[in-house]
Design a protein around this motif. Sequence first.
Motif, short mmCIF file in Angstrom:
data_model
loop_
_atom_site.label_atom_id
_atom_site.label_comp_id
_atom_site.label_asym_id
_atom_site.label_seq_id
_atom_site.Cartn_x
_atom_site.Cartn_y
_atom_site.Cartn_z
N GLY A 95 -2.39 30.79 70.19
CA GLY A 95 -3.45 30.56 69.22
C GLY A 95 -4.53 29.65 69.77
N LEU A 96 -5.43 29.23 68.89
CA LEU A 96 -6.54 28.34 69.28
C LEU A 96 -6.10 26.89 69.09
CD1 LEU A 96 -9.53 30.22 67.60
CD2 LEU A 96 -8.82 30.31 69.99
N TYR A 97 -6.32 26.10 70.12
CA TYR A 97 -5.93 24.70 70.08
C TYR A 97 -6.91 23.89 69.24
CZ TYR A 97 -2.79 25.84 73.93
OH TYR A 97 -1.81 26.38 74.70
N ARG A 98 -6.39 22.81 68.63
CA ARG A 98 -7.21 21.91 67.83
C ARG A 98 -7.54 20.67 68.66
NH1 ARG A 98 -4.86 20.28 62.48
NH2 ARG A 98 -7.04 20.20 61.86
N ASN A 99 -8.77 20.22 68.56
CA ASN A 99 -9.21 19.03 69.28
C ASN A 99 -8.87 17.78 68.47
OD1 ASN A 99 -10.30 20.73 71.25
ND2 ASN A 99 -12.26 20.85 70.15
N ILE A 100 -8.45 16.73 69.17
CA ILE A 100 -7.94 15.52 68.52
C ILE A 100 -8.71 14.31 69.02
CG2 ILE A 100 -5.90 14.07 68.15
CD1 ILE A 100 -4.18 16.49 68.60
N LEU A 101 -9.00 13.40 68.11
CA LEU A 101 -9.59 12.10 68.45
C LEU A 101 -8.56 11.02 68.12
CD1 LEU A 101 -11.81 10.04 69.17
CD2 LEU A 101 -12.63 10.26 66.81
N MET A 102 -8.22 10.21 69.11
CA MET A 102 -7.30 9.09 68.92
C MET A 102 -8.09 7.80 69.16
SD MET A 102 -3.78 10.46 70.70
CE MET A 102 -4.48 10.48 72.34
N TYR A 103 -8.15 6.95 68.14
CA TYR A 103 -8.91 5.71 68.29
C TYR A 103 -8.03 4.54 67.88
CZ TYR A 103 -9.53 5.44 63.20
OH TYR A 103 -9.31 5.33 61.86
N GLY A 104 -8.39 3.38 68.37
CA GLY A 104 -7.64 2.18 68.08
C GLY A 104 -7.77 1.17 69.20
N PRO A 105 -7.15 0.01 69.07
CA PRO A 105 -7.24 -1.03 70.11
C PRO A 105 -6.62 -0.56 71.42
CG PRO A 105 -6.37 -1.91 68.05
CD PRO A 105 -6.38 -0.43 67.90
N PRO A 106 -6.97 -1.20 72.52
CA PRO A 106 -6.37 -0.82 73.81
C PRO A 106 -4.88 -1.13 73.83
CG PRO A 106 -8.36 -2.17 74.12
CD PRO A 106 -8.01 -2.23 72.67
N PRO A 145 -15.16 4.53 68.20
CA PRO A 145 -15.52 5.91 67.85
C PRO A 145 -16.83 6.02 67.08
CG PRO A 145 -13.78 5.11 66.42
CD PRO A 145 -13.97 4.05 67.46
N GLU A 146 -17.33 4.91 66.53
CA GLU A 146 -18.59 5.00 65.78
C GLU A 146 -19.79 5.24 66.69
OE1 GLU A 146 -17.89 0.77 66.96
OE2 GLU A 146 -16.71 2.37 66.02
N GLN A 147 -19.61 5.10 68.02
CA GLN A 147 -20.71 5.34 68.94
C GLN A 147 -20.82 6.80 69.38
OE1 GLN A 147 -20.54 2.65 72.25
NE2 GLN A 147 -20.58 0.81 70.98
N PHE A 148 -19.91 7.66 68.91
CA PHE A 148 -19.95 9.07 69.30
C PHE A 148 -21.20 9.76 68.74
CE2 PHE A 148 -15.12 9.68 69.95
CZ PHE A 148 -15.27 9.23 71.26
N ASP A 149 -21.70 10.73 69.50
CA ASP A 149 -22.77 11.59 69.01
C ASP A 149 -22.23 12.44 67.86
OD1 ASP A 149 -25.63 12.65 69.93
OD2 ASP A 149 -24.43 14.36 69.27
N TRP A 150 -23.11 12.77 66.91
CA TRP A 150 -22.64 13.51 65.73
C TRP A 150 -22.11 14.89 66.10
CZ3 TRP A 150 -20.95 12.40 61.27
CH2 TRP A 150 -20.81 13.39 60.29
N ALA A 151 -22.64 15.48 67.16
CA ALA A 151 -22.13 16.78 67.61
C ALA A 151 -20.70 16.67 68.12
CB ALA A 151 -23.04 17.35 68.70
N ILE A 152 -20.35 15.52 68.70
CA ILE A 152 -18.97 15.31 69.15
C ILE A 152 -18.04 15.22 67.94
CG2 ILE A 152 -17.42 13.71 70.35
CD1 ILE A 152 -19.23 15.25 72.20
N ASN A 153 -18.47 14.52 66.90
CA ASN A 153 -17.64 14.42 65.69
C ASN A 153 -17.43 15.78 65.06
OD1 ASN A 153 -17.52 11.64 65.99
ND2 ASN A 153 -19.37 11.29 64.78
#
Length: 584
Positions: free
Chosen positions: A318-329, A431-439
């Motif tokens: 199937g088609l894979y889903r893209n994931i964003l993982m954010y948080g402290p280092p 993650p708030e610095q991402f371009d809107w197209a990335i989101n």
Amino acid sequence: MSWLFGLNKGQPEAGGGDKPKDKWSNFDPTGLERAAQAAKELDKSRHAKEALDLARMQEQTVQLEHQSKMKEYEAAVEQLKGDQIRIQAEERRKTLNEETKQHQARAQYQDKLARQRYEDQMRQQQALNEENLRKQEESVQKQEAMRKATIEHEMELRHKNELLRIEAESKARARVERENADIIREQIRLKAAEHRQTVLESIKTAGAVFGEGFRAFVSDWDKVTATVAGLTLLAVGVYSARNATAVAGRYIEARLGKPSLVRETSRFTVGEAIKHPTVKRLKSKPQDALEGVVLSPSLEERVRDVAIATRNTRQNKGLYRNILMYGPPGTGKTLFAKKLAMHSGMDYAIMTGGDVAPMGRDGVTAMHKVFDWANTSRRGLLLFVDEADAFLRKRATEKISEDLRATLNAFLYRTGEQSNKFMLVLASNQPEQFDWAINDRIDEIVNFALPGPEERERLVRLYFDKYVLEPATGGRQRMKLAQFDYGKKCSEIAKRTEGMSGREISKLGVAWQAAAYSSEDGVLTEAMIDARVDDAVKQHLQKMDWLHREDEERLKNHLLQSKVKGIKLVVWNKSHDKIPCQSL
């Protein structure tokens, strides 16, 4: 029955003044008469027999009572004897117990003395061995120093002799040359004339041969035609081979090579195929997605669902889903991405956003190479971009360069549609610095927060076992562990490390191991563990203080630059949680 026989009748009172008389002088015979008279009356009585029987029974009763009292007396005597025997036995038992205790105390004391003597002997032997070892080391050092001094002296003498020999040979050669200077000059002149004659003859011969061959070649048109055709075919072959080699190289690079932006990958590259032809594939078996990853129960449940969905997606193509993982280092984002790829049976590739900006104009080509290479994976590729905010930031800002903007556009072009060849996983602390197209290209967002009390205790126990217990019990390394309550100590450390990430706790385990290796006897004590924990806590507080100051400076600069009212700002506090500030 003295009254019956008249005894004591008429006796004077005691203490009288008269002298006592004989006992028979007071005998009264009337008593006997009365007794005889009574006996006669008793014989004449009709109850005489019964009275005798009654008297006899009374006498028997008295005898039986006397016998019973005698038996009671005998029983009391036997009981007294039994009590005496029991008391004697108890005394003997107490005596034996005391003797046993004394023997045990004496044996323990003797054993203690023996152990002390043995320990003293062992210490003396150890001291003697250490003294012998020290003397041997000093002897070896002295011998080594003497050997080095001898070698240096020999080298110095050899060097002096070599200098003297060279000097003597130079002087002799100069003297001979001075004496034979005329002869040497004549030999040189003759050799030069002979060499010149030989070169002239060779040139003449070569010219004659080349001229004859060229005249023969020009006069034969078949040879000229064949030569031209051969040169033409040779040029075509060289050109074709060069282009074919370039095409084959690009194909091999796309299939087996590794793009320059990829820092780490599990794919089978050419270099790894030469070094490890079989081991790589044997190791890449599906694993548990959360093996070695410590997360909170809610986050663990969510990422496990993501892992199961990814694995089923790969199995069903199937088609894979893209994931964003954010948080402290240091909260496990990179580790989970690797485990997710292995659990799903996919290859993984790790790239960092900081490597894109320095490439400049070559960034676009490098980005296309990454995705071309990802599309050639037969197992599916999990492309993990760490610190993604370094080049996926907003294009409207002036801080981004044109080359980086072009690279971002290439990235957006290649990720515009979901793919069944690769899965995109982004990791970021901002993650708030991402371009809107990335989101817009993100299908699921997962927040990796700092570990809580239970997670910290699990992490402390995990790294304590990995870096302390296993090396100490393995017997192959120079590490020993003192005796204390390990579980209680891990719980105390978990409480003291509040606000620390998993990476910081893992570094704490490495610090414990280093403390044991740096000690003289290699023993890790409880005090050493506490000292390393105190240092780690102080360093963590210092880092948080620096981060807080940096956030305050950034906020002040933003407040000075911002002239539009009603803008709602978001900053990070010390615990890496987002908090909204007041509206301006």
